[in-house]
Design a protein around this motif. Structure first.
Motif, PDB file in Angstrom:
ATOM      1  N   VAL A  13      -8.210  -1.965   8.653  1.00 43.37           N
ATOM      2  CA  VAL A  13      -8.670  -3.342   8.458  1.00 43.37           C
ATOM      3  C   VAL A  13      -8.187  -3.763   7.072  1.00 43.37           C
ATOM      4  CG1 VAL A  13     -10.693  -4.837   8.302  1.00 43.37           C
ATOM      5  CG2 VAL A  13     -10.700  -2.875   9.866  1.00 43.37           C
ATOM      6  N   ILE A  14      -7.263  -4.733   7.031  1.00 44.35           N
ATOM      7  CA  ILE A  14      -6.546  -5.002   5.788  1.00 44.35           C
ATOM      8  C   ILE A  14      -6.979  -6.324   5.149  1.00 44.35           C
ATOM      9  CG2 ILE A  14      -4.248  -5.273   4.747  1.00 44.35           C
ATOM     10  CD1 ILE A  14      -3.116  -3.775   7.201  1.00 44.35           C
ATOM     11  N   ALA A  15      -7.418  -6.235   3.883  1.00 45.55           N
ATOM     12  CA  ALA A  15      -7.704  -7.436   3.102  1.00 45.55           C
ATOM     13  C   ALA A  15      -6.421  -7.878   2.404  1.00 45.55           C
ATOM     14  CB  ALA A  15      -8.789  -7.153   2.063  1.00 45.55           C
ATOM     15  N   SER A  16      -6.242  -9.190   2.296  1.00 42.73           N
ATOM     16  CA  SER A  16      -4.932  -9.715   1.890  1.00 42.73           C
ATOM     17  C   SER A  16      -4.753  -9.842   0.376  1.00 42.73           C
ATOM     18  CB  SER A  16      -4.715 -11.069   2.557  1.00 42.73           C
ATOM     19  OG  SER A  16      -5.759 -11.943   2.199  1.00 42.73           O
ATOM     20  N   ILE A  17      -4.892  -8.736  -0.335  1.00 41.45           N
ATOM     21  CA  ILE A  17      -4.429  -8.714  -1.727  1.00 41.45           C
ATOM     22  C   ILE A  17      -3.444  -7.564  -1.853  1.00 41.45           C
ATOM     23  CG2 ILE A  17      -6.591  -9.682  -2.615  1.00 41.45           C
ATOM     24  CD1 ILE A  17      -7.180  -6.914  -3.829  1.00 41.45           C
ATOM     25  N   ALA A  18      -2.541  -7.655  -2.804  1.00 45.82           N
ATOM     26  CA  ALA A  18      -1.520  -6.621  -2.938  1.00 45.82           C
ATOM     27  C   ALA A  18      -1.005  -6.629  -4.368  1.00 45.82           C
ATOM     28  CB  ALA A  18      -0.366  -6.877  -1.972  1.00 45.82           C
ATOM     29  N   PRO A  19      -0.566  -5.463  -4.858  1.00 48.39           N
ATOM     30  CA  PRO A  19      -0.082  -5.396  -6.233  1.00 48.39           C
ATOM     31  C   PRO A  19       1.399  -5.779  -6.315  1.00 48.39           C
ATOM     32  CG  PRO A  19      -0.061  -3.221  -5.296  1.00 48.39           C
ATOM     33  CD  PRO A  19      -0.565  -4.149  -4.219  1.00 48.39           C
ATOM     34  N   SER A  20       1.791  -6.271  -7.473  1.00 44.99           N
ATOM     35  CA  SER A  20       3.216  -6.423  -7.755  1.00 44.99           C
ATOM     36  C   SER A  20       3.780  -5.046  -8.100  1.00 44.99           C
ATOM     37  CB  SER A  20       3.402  -7.352  -8.947  1.00 44.99           C
ATOM     38  OG  SER A  20       2.865  -6.726 -10.100  1.00 44.99           O
ATOM     39  N   VAL A  79     -11.218   1.603   9.052  1.00 45.04           N
ATOM     40  CA  VAL A  79     -10.973   2.011   7.671  1.00 45.04           C
ATOM     41  C   VAL A  79     -10.493   0.790   6.896  1.00 45.04           C
ATOM     42  CG1 VAL A  79      -9.611   3.475   6.133  1.00 45.04           C
ATOM     43  CG2 VAL A  79     -10.391   4.374   8.335  1.00 45.04           C
ATOM     44  N   GLY A  80     -11.273   0.407   5.878  1.00 43.90           N
ATOM     45  CA  GLY A  80     -10.927  -0.769   5.090  1.00 43.90           C
ATOM     46  C   GLY A  80      -9.793  -0.497   4.126  1.00 43.90           C
ATOM     47  N   LEU A  81      -8.825  -1.390   4.076  1.00 37.34           N
ATOM     48  CA  LEU A  81      -7.670  -1.220   3.203  1.00 37.34           C
ATOM     49  C   LEU A  81      -7.343  -2.543   2.534  1.00 37.34           C
ATOM     50  CD1 LEU A  81      -5.261   0.665   5.663  1.00 37.34           C
ATOM     51  CD2 LEU A  81      -6.652   1.689   3.858  1.00 37.34           C
ATOM     52  N   SER A  82      -6.563  -2.452   1.469  1.00 34.09           N
ATOM     53  CA  SER A  82      -5.896  -3.648   0.961  1.00 34.09           C
ATOM     54  C   SER A  82      -4.463  -3.238   0.668  1.00 34.09           C
ATOM     55  CB  SER A  82      -6.570  -4.168  -0.310  1.00 34.09           C
ATOM     56  OG  SER A  82      -6.189  -3.358  -1.411  1.00 34.09           O
ATOM     57  N   GLY A  83      -3.656  -4.159   0.220  1.00 31.36           N
ATOM     58  CA  GLY A  83      -2.261  -3.825  -0.069  1.00 31.36           C
ATOM     59  C   GLY A  83      -2.109  -2.787  -1.162  1.00 31.36           C
ATOM     60  N   LEU A  84      -3.196  -2.535  -1.918  1.00 27.96           N
ATOM     61  CA  LEU A  84      -3.128  -1.552  -3.005  1.00 27.96           C
ATOM     62  C   LEU A  84      -3.118  -0.116  -2.496  1.00 27.96           C
ATOM     63  CD1 LEU A  84      -5.690  -3.640  -4.769  1.00 27.96           C
ATOM     64  CD2 LEU A  84      -4.040  -2.496  -6.263  1.00 27.96           C
ATOM     65  N   ASP A  85      -3.745   0.114  -1.358  1.00 27.63           N
ATOM     66  CA  ASP A  85      -3.943   1.485  -0.906  1.00 27.63           C
ATOM     67  C   ASP A  85      -2.622   2.149  -0.525  1.00 27.63           C
ATOM     68  OD1 ASP A  85      -6.864   1.850  -1.018  1.00 27.63           O
ATOM     69  OD2 ASP A  85      -6.865   0.146   0.362  1.00 27.63           O
ATOM     70  N   ALA A  86      -2.334   3.267  -1.205  1.00 31.47           N
ATOM     71  CA  ALA A  86      -1.128   4.034  -0.941  1.00 31.47           C
ATOM     72  C   ALA A  86       0.125   3.154  -0.964  1.00 31.47           C
ATOM     73  CB  ALA A  86      -1.238   4.769   0.401  1.00 31.47           C
ATOM     74  N   GLY A  87       0.080   2.099  -1.784  1.00 30.15           N
ATOM     75  CA  GLY A  87       1.248   1.235  -1.888  1.00 30.15           C
ATOM     76  C   GLY A  87       1.608   0.550  -0.594  1.00 30.15           C
ATOM     77  N   LEU A  88       0.586   0.282   0.231  1.00 26.58           N
ATOM     78  CA  LEU A  88       0.822  -0.300   1.557  1.00 26.58           C
ATOM     79  C   LEU A  88       1.669  -1.565   1.495  1.00 26.58           C
ATOM     80  CD1 LEU A  88       0.259  -0.643   4.572  1.00 26.58           C
ATOM     81  CD2 LEU A  88      -1.994  -1.532   4.009  1.00 26.58           C
ATOM     82  N   ILE A  89       1.297  -2.482   0.574  1.00 25.47           N
ATOM     83  CA  ILE A  89       2.065  -3.722   0.444  1.00 25.47           C
ATOM     84  C   ILE A  89       2.461  -3.907  -1.018  1.00 25.47           C
ATOM     85  CG2 ILE A  89       2.035  -6.248   0.755  1.00 25.47           C
ATOM     86  CD1 ILE A  89      -0.225  -5.837   2.795  1.00 25.47           C
ATOM     87  N   GLU A  90       3.683  -4.306  -1.241  1.00 21.12           N
ATOM     88  CA  GLU A  90       4.100  -4.684  -2.595  1.00 21.12           C
ATOM     89  C   GLU A  90       4.435  -6.168  -2.558  1.00 21.12           C
ATOM     90  OE1 GLU A  90       6.624  -1.794  -4.657  1.00 21.12           O
ATOM     91  OE2 GLU A  90       7.764  -3.524  -5.391  1.00 21.12           O
ATOM     92  N   ALA A  91       3.947  -6.873  -3.543  1.00 20.22           N
ATOM     93  CA  ALA A  91       4.113  -8.331  -3.548  1.00 20.22           C
ATOM     94  C   ALA A  91       4.911  -8.771  -4.766  1.00 20.22           C
ATOM     95  CB  ALA A  91       2.747  -9.002  -3.548  1.00 20.22           C
ATOM     96  N   VAL A  92       5.395 -10.014  -4.748  1.00 20.18           N
ATOM     97  CA  VAL A  92       6.008 -10.616  -5.943  1.00 20.18           C
ATOM     98  C   VAL A  92       5.307 -11.946  -6.214  1.00 20.18           C
ATOM     99  CG1 VAL A  92       8.297  -9.593  -5.877  1.00 20.18           C
ATOM    100  CG2 VAL A  92       7.803 -11.580  -4.464  1.00 20.18           C
ATOM    101  N   PRO A  93       5.102 -12.259  -7.493  1.00 18.60           N
ATOM    102  CA  PRO A  93       4.435 -13.527  -7.810  1.00 18.60           C
ATOM    103  C   PRO A  93       5.296 -14.696  -7.314  1.00 18.60           C
ATOM    104  CG  PRO A  93       4.604 -12.102  -9.748  1.00 18.60           C
ATOM    105  CD  PRO A  93       5.463 -11.503  -8.698  1.00 18.60           C
TER     106      PRO A  93
END
Lengths: 288, 288, 288, 288, 288, 288
Positions: free
Chosen positions: E171-178, E123-137
């Protein structure tokens, strides 16, 4: 008229006894049965039926048995003369084979069969099964080599828990392997005590061939009906050889969290049933 | 000596009675208690204690009660003269208020309180609770207007199932709403039968103030100890007015899957206990 | 055009109100309904419908009711003159019978029926059911004998938890037994508070027949819209007799972990619904 | 005064709308959002908020999206001229790479992000994830080679079920692999219909950029508010190119067990919310 | 003969390797795959097959991937010249759109497809999905504005846990939302480390395009086969730019509870399989 | 270099063998071990280790054993001359005591101990435990009285299911009681077949001391590698006395739903492991 009074008696007994079901429902009771009790077929049948009734009302039973007389007989049949040091059977390799065959292959299967006939789903076990008991070899009191004699080191109660949860009744023969897999001959009284501690039993019952514990060995008038663990611990040296491992295991089990230990006369019919279901104890009861 | 024989008696009773626990453990038994039984405090206490013992051994109890005499008394107190058509109480709106107050607010709470004192977690209900029972208004046998009298149309057993699963004992007063929410007065015997069918009860027991069912009304020697549902169905017309709804409900319940119906003399102490736990029945037992 | 603006209004209300569903979904709200609210059939219907809507969106409701006016009426009908000491009804045995019949057999069944008509699976209870509430007898403020009047000693919430989990709505009449099983008459406001603490309610709502709590008794301009528990505690003595038990129970409930207490004007249509679903409170809200 | 009327309006709206929560609570609704709706940030925000409100009241949402305009723009940017046969995009390998990047890497992530901002736990998917959709390559209506264009062959709903059960909102981009693993470009309207059938959705909603379905293409007065599946099936040929796949998928979905299909004007603010929560439909509703 | 020796070899390998299944059964292993490994189709196929075998024996896999070379290529294609500060890609809005499209819409879908072909339910994911990852600039090391570049602030592992429990492979792609929803470009090595800590992984494996970690950069003889986390921490400054984020993340992951980190040469066929199933490690292993 | 080729070999074996784990994971395999295999300590150790590896990869193992040679030896030791009718041991009461002691008390405990040493949680059982097997006495082919010899009548698999679910490995000695509780001596091959049917085993494996099944007795070139159940059924009379019960039980088991039966040469090291994990079978495989 008789029928009416009979009905009243039944109602009275039920009214007195049923509340004990609440007390023990879902609790575990470990019963050690001596080899003697198993030798008398009539007595063995009554004991099996009592156990079935206890299971019926929701008590989780674990049965532990020895088989001293039967082992001695089989050894003599095989041309080996039984030899004891301080009450412990000296057990060479050939003797151990006899012990294993008699306890597991003869007495355990017979008891399992009897309990099955009485309606219980009994499952025969020894300390070998699923690593239930791990033992360490022990010497005699003065360092004598006793051969393959051991004492309980670890009890792993998982298999018992699994079986009890599914309403099976474990029946345990008192042999157990050492850590490196060598079968050892263990005193059944101490197995019963160690198992009772390990499963957090509510009661540990010794079905013996004496009336109970005597304060003064030989004086029938000194039968004790109730005593504290401390007092029993202080009496250990003055007890008979057969009573000593029971008493020591009772003390350990009470320290290990078992709530009560009973030493009953297994020759009294329904001793087990009456002990659980009536207020006036039979034999000796030991409290923490 | 006496103590020994006493012990033997206890063991004998236990050996006879305990196996019945296996038979009924986890099964549901519906007991209809008549208003008379509840009027005698001593009897009511014994009945409550018997019920508590049954629950103790794992029987799931549902209690249904009526309250004819108490309702009549309260109506007279309120200045309303009770009036009956074919054994059915003519119930105008004012009478219905009295019925509801007496059955639910007085008799049900009293019975719940008694059962609680005996150790049961009783929960008082009527057909109104969670839509347990839905009723339809009925006329008399010749079309007489009976006012707010009804018969059971639907039993929704979910609430009972929930309560039994959590070891509560439902106690049901025999009033129920119509589909449009008007409370109706229902015969408690038929409520008991309909509930027993709906929950798939193993037994339906009527605790009455007669010895059982007589083949010939008035002939005490004709007490029936066991009969088939078919035979009972054919006898309905010849029964006493009080027995008829019990008998008709028994026939319905047996058709609805209930395994046995018992009509017991509630005045015999421990009748309920003895019926469940002994082989010789008391009163009349009806089989499918 | 009108239809479009109507649609916009609906969308706006939904957008504002639906988020409150998240706030209270799965939380328990205890609502005390006064006897007055239940006397007006129109009002009672609206209250029942509001409660059904709350349950619909996942709020777990517990309803507690009193019935002062109705009890007084029934007592007078039965020829007993109501008598009060410091706002507490002096309750002799005959009065208690009336209280039980009216509260449980009349008002509780009527409210359960109404809630059922509105779509709720309501279950009528009193403190007697499954030992839900245990009470102790109390005397008047100067030691007056009040007869069978009590205060809440213990709340055992298991039955409530079981019912709420299965989506039933418990409706509690304010009588409860003492430890030895004697039914006592309890103030419904304090029952509501004690139950709210026991179940860890998110809200306790008093539906009253006043606009809310006044800082100065008699001065309508002094209506309080929000206050802290401490301040309310300090005001207890200056409150009206009817408000005092509500306020005292509110203080206790907030100490017992309830998050908010509301005193609403039950005469305002949909007061309950608006309180839960809109930001501007109605009546008085008390915070810990 | 205004505040009171405002309160009454709120109460009225709540009373009207909340019962719809019961109708759809726990049911699955599939919403197809067109690429146009996603291009207008303001509209896209409102749609996301409406979806969050629906999820809040217990509706299980699945979102499917296309992205025609965005794909065309990206292709032109990459120097590829979009080409269509009978409304289907001719998709060579380079175009497919653009389709995948735009739909999955741009539009899906943007929509997931928006829904997350609105409070939903959205999870972006395409037909590739866990074999959710399997497609087969298709030719144009006259056998034209369309390259990597396909139609849905199998939907395996397990992943959707898992995510919905744990309260996640799946957001599906309309690409899917063939059995041998080649990604194909699929019409998003048909993906929405096939997914709705596979999960047994209660509703399938097309958020479009038209008011609904017109009986006579071009005649605004012929907007249909409700029609049967059969009638729609017979109209397929006379529909606009954009409406045809929606209509055909609607017919299939209704045959596949979906209870209702809605074609709404996504440009009307809160169209989705009003459709679910009010009685008067918006746009066109198709019944089985 | 050959067949017999072949059989012996198989038995020997099985006897050696199968016990590792016990060690890792049910444990989570996070594998970071570099963009290079994914560029060689042959290698990518073997890696996918190895992962499928690991999943087969009960290992719970999470795959994290970057895609540096592919992103650079796509940027150049779109006419944007890649620019780096201290190894970090300067990412303006247009570049971020390319990053998202390439990582999520191209590389993630391709890897998911490959794993699916190898038998995994990826299952393809990124940090956006269900708030999996939160990032800071983040800025560059000397405060340079890097645009939309961020670092991991929070990992919310719920979605991963849900998917792993149901035997899906994330399977996680390395982008994520702030926190305010702006997508950021994150280093994939640090994503892998943060995810491994968050899920309590037993192992974190970096599949790289070097043989492992060299004590002295440029000296092939200084390849380290095992080292402690402390030592690695002290070496960070002397590492190559590509190795530094891996090493830093490894140190963090080991502090965060991950039991072992491996840096393997992804170009060696079956490196992953051999690492898990044989005693002699490949590449460099870092212990806490 | 060697290390690299070694690594490649390992990877190749893993790649070939691991997929078989998927095939058998969670499935039950019944293995019958002959008395001969247990007599050679080296072989017995390898068999135990292979079994432990199978359990490790999620195969649910049930082990059944006989003990012909050991029983004969013990009988002679006890002065009883073994006597056979048509390959069946004539078993008087004294002989049955020897059978029980040797099979249960000696061979079963030894095998349980060995499996424990190899890492399995083995639990020794016989047909007596929890009524696992019920047997009926049988006569010889020409009606000869064989004493306490029986055949399997009923297998009650509950105890096996309970133990397997909790990851225990049942080890069954081939004695079983008749309905009235008399222990009987049963052929272990038929016990294995009946147990395999009762638990719905995926495989039944006979570990023998021959290479497999020969089409022509005595002709080594006629070893069969695969055959159908029908053909085997037609060959029963031409088989050796030792093979006949295996073959007959195989036919029965395949009819009873077991998917495959294997007759393997237990003297080949790791025969069991290779059979499960490689494509080329060893010995004879029988299909339904």
């Amino acid at each position: 008229l008789t029928q009416a009074s009979d009905a009243l008696t039944k109602a009275a007994v039920l009214t007195e006894t049923l509340p004990y079901i609440r007390t023990y429902h879902g609790h575990t009771v470990v019963v050690k049965v001596g080899g003697e009790a198993l030798d008398d077929p009539q007595l063995a049948r009554v004991v099996a039926e009592d156990m079935a009734l206890l299971a019926l009302v929701g008590i989780r039973l674990i049965v532990v048995h020895g088989g001293g007389p039967q082992v001695s007989a089989a050894m003599q049949q095989a041309g080996i003369e039984p030899r004891f040091v301080a009450g412990l059977r000296v057990t060479d390799d050939a003797s151990m084979e006899v012990v294993s065959r008699v306890l597991v292959g003869s007495m355990n299967t017979a008891l399992v069969g009897r309990l099955r006939q009485a309606g219980l789903s009994a499952v025969g076990l020894s300390g070998l099964d699923a690593g239930l008991i791990e033992a360490v070899p022990t010497a005699g009191p003065e360092g004598e080599d006793l051969g393959r004699v051991g004492r309980v080191e670890i009890v792993r109660p998982d298999l018992l828990t699994t079986l009890l949860r599914e309403s099976y009744t474990p029946v345990i023969a008192s042999i157990a392997p050492s850590a490196d897999g060598v079968s050892l001959n263990i005193n059944a009284d101490t197995v019963a005590g160690a198992v009772a501690s390990a499963v957090g039993a509510a009661k540990l019952v010794y079905l013996t061939n004496v009336e109970g514990l005597y304060r003064d060995l030989g004086d029938e008038g000194s039968l004790v009906s109730e005593m504290k663990s401390d007092e029993l611990a202080s009496m250990l040296d003055s007890l008979s050889a057969g009573m000593r491992p029971k008493a020591a295991s009772a003390v350990d089990a009470l320290q290990g969290g078992v709530a009560k230990v009973h030493i009953l006369d297994g020759r009294v019919p329904h001793a087990l049933l009456l002990e659980i279901f009536t207020e006036d104890g039979i034999g000796t009861q030991v409290l923490p």
